[in-house]
Design a protein around this motif. Structure first.
Motif, PDB file in Angstrom:
ATOM      1  N   PHE A  80       0.829  -1.207   0.000  1.00  0.00           N
ATOM      2  CA  PHE A  80       0.000   0.000   0.000  1.00  0.00           C
ATOM      3  C   PHE A  80       0.865   1.259   0.000  1.00  0.00           C
ATOM      4  O   PHE A  80       0.549   2.228  -0.695  1.00  0.00           O
ATOM      5  CB  PHE A  80      -0.946   0.002   1.200  1.00  0.00           C
ATOM      6  N   LEU A  81       1.949   1.250   0.753  1.00  0.00           N
ATOM      7  CA  LEU A  81       2.846   2.408   0.748  1.00  0.00           C
ATOM      8  C   LEU A  81       3.496   2.604  -0.620  1.00  0.00           C
ATOM      9  O   LEU A  81       3.693   3.738  -1.064  1.00  0.00           O
ATOM     10  CB  LEU A  81       3.903   2.260   1.836  1.00  0.00           C
ATOM     11  N   LEU A  82       3.821   1.514  -1.293  1.00  0.00           N
ATOM     12  CA  LEU A  82       4.372   1.611  -2.645  1.00  0.00           C
ATOM     13  C   LEU A  82       3.349   2.206  -3.601  1.00  0.00           C
ATOM     14  O   LEU A  82       3.693   3.003  -4.475  1.00  0.00           O
ATOM     15  CB  LEU A  82       4.824   0.234  -3.123  1.00  0.00           C
ATOM     16  N   TYR A  83       2.089   1.854  -3.429  1.00  0.00           N
ATOM     17  CA  TYR A  83       1.018   2.456  -4.232  1.00  0.00           C
ATOM     18  C   TYR A  83       0.951   3.964  -3.994  1.00  0.00           C
ATOM     19  O   TYR A  83       0.881   4.754  -4.949  1.00  0.00           O
ATOM     20  CB  TYR A  83      -0.322   1.795  -3.886  1.00  0.00           C
ATOM     21  N   ILE A  84       0.975   4.373  -2.730  1.00  0.00           N
ATOM     22  CA  ILE A  84       0.908   5.804  -2.393  1.00  0.00           C
ATOM     23  C   ILE A  84       2.102   6.554  -2.981  1.00  0.00           C
ATOM     24  O   ILE A  84       1.950   7.638  -3.556  1.00  0.00           O
ATOM     25  CB  ILE A  84       0.848   5.994  -0.857  1.00  0.00           C
ATOM     26  N   VAL A  85       3.291   5.988  -2.858  1.00  0.00           N
ATOM     27  CA  VAL A  85       4.495   6.630  -3.392  1.00  0.00           C
ATOM     28  C   VAL A  85       4.415   6.722  -4.912  1.00  0.00           C
ATOM     29  O   VAL A  85       4.804   7.738  -5.499  1.00  0.00           O
ATOM     30  CB  VAL A  85       5.765   5.868  -2.933  1.00  0.00           C
ATOM     31  N   GLY A  86       3.899   5.695  -5.560  1.00  0.00           N
ATOM     32  CA  GLY A  86       3.768   5.721  -7.017  1.00  0.00           C
ATOM     33  C   GLY A  86       2.836   6.806  -7.498  1.00  0.00           C
ATOM     34  O   GLY A  86       3.135   7.531  -8.452  1.00  0.00           O
TER      35      GLY A  86
END
Length: 99
Positions: A80-86
Motif C-alpha cells: 500500500f505504501l508503494l502504491y501511495i508513493v507511485g
C-alpha cells in the motif's frame, strides 16, 4: 466474531493474494481513473486485514498464525505504501511538466 484457525488462515491467504493482485492491476505510474478504484479496493483489504489482526478474541491464537498474520501485514502495508508513493511520484512528475 469467532473464526477457527483454518478459516482465519484462509482469510489471511486470500487477503494477501488479493492485495498482490490488486497491485498488479494498478496503473500506479500512469494514474487513470481505475487507479483510484483499485486503490480504494486495496485500502479496503488492508483495513480488513488490520481489523482481523487486532480484533479482540476470547482464546489466544496459535503462534504460527500470529507469525503468518504479522508477515502478511508487513507485505500488505509495504504494498500500500508503494502504491501511495507511485501515485505521489506521478503527480510530482505532472507538476514539473507544466512549469
Amino acid at each position: 466474531m469467532t473464526l477457527s484457525s483454518k478459516h482465519e488462515l484462509l482469510c489471511w491467504v486470500i487477503g494477501g493474494v488479493a492485495v498482490i493482485e490488486l497491485f498488479v492491476h494498478l496503473h500506479t505510474f500512469n494514474v487513470i481513473a481505475a487507479t483510484y478504484y483499485y486503490g480504494f479496493a486495496l485500502l479496503s483489504v488492508v483495513v480488513f486485514l488490520f481489523w482481523l489482526r487486532f480484533r479482540k478474541t476470547s482464546s489466544p491464537e496459535p503462534s504460527w498464525l500470529r507469525i503468518l498474520s504479522n508477515f502478511v501485514l508487513v507485505i500488505v502495508t509495504a504494498t500500500f505504501l508503494l502504491y501511495i508513493v507511485g501515485v505521489a511520484t506521478w503527480y510530482e512528475g505532472v507538476a514539473t511538466w507544466y512549469e
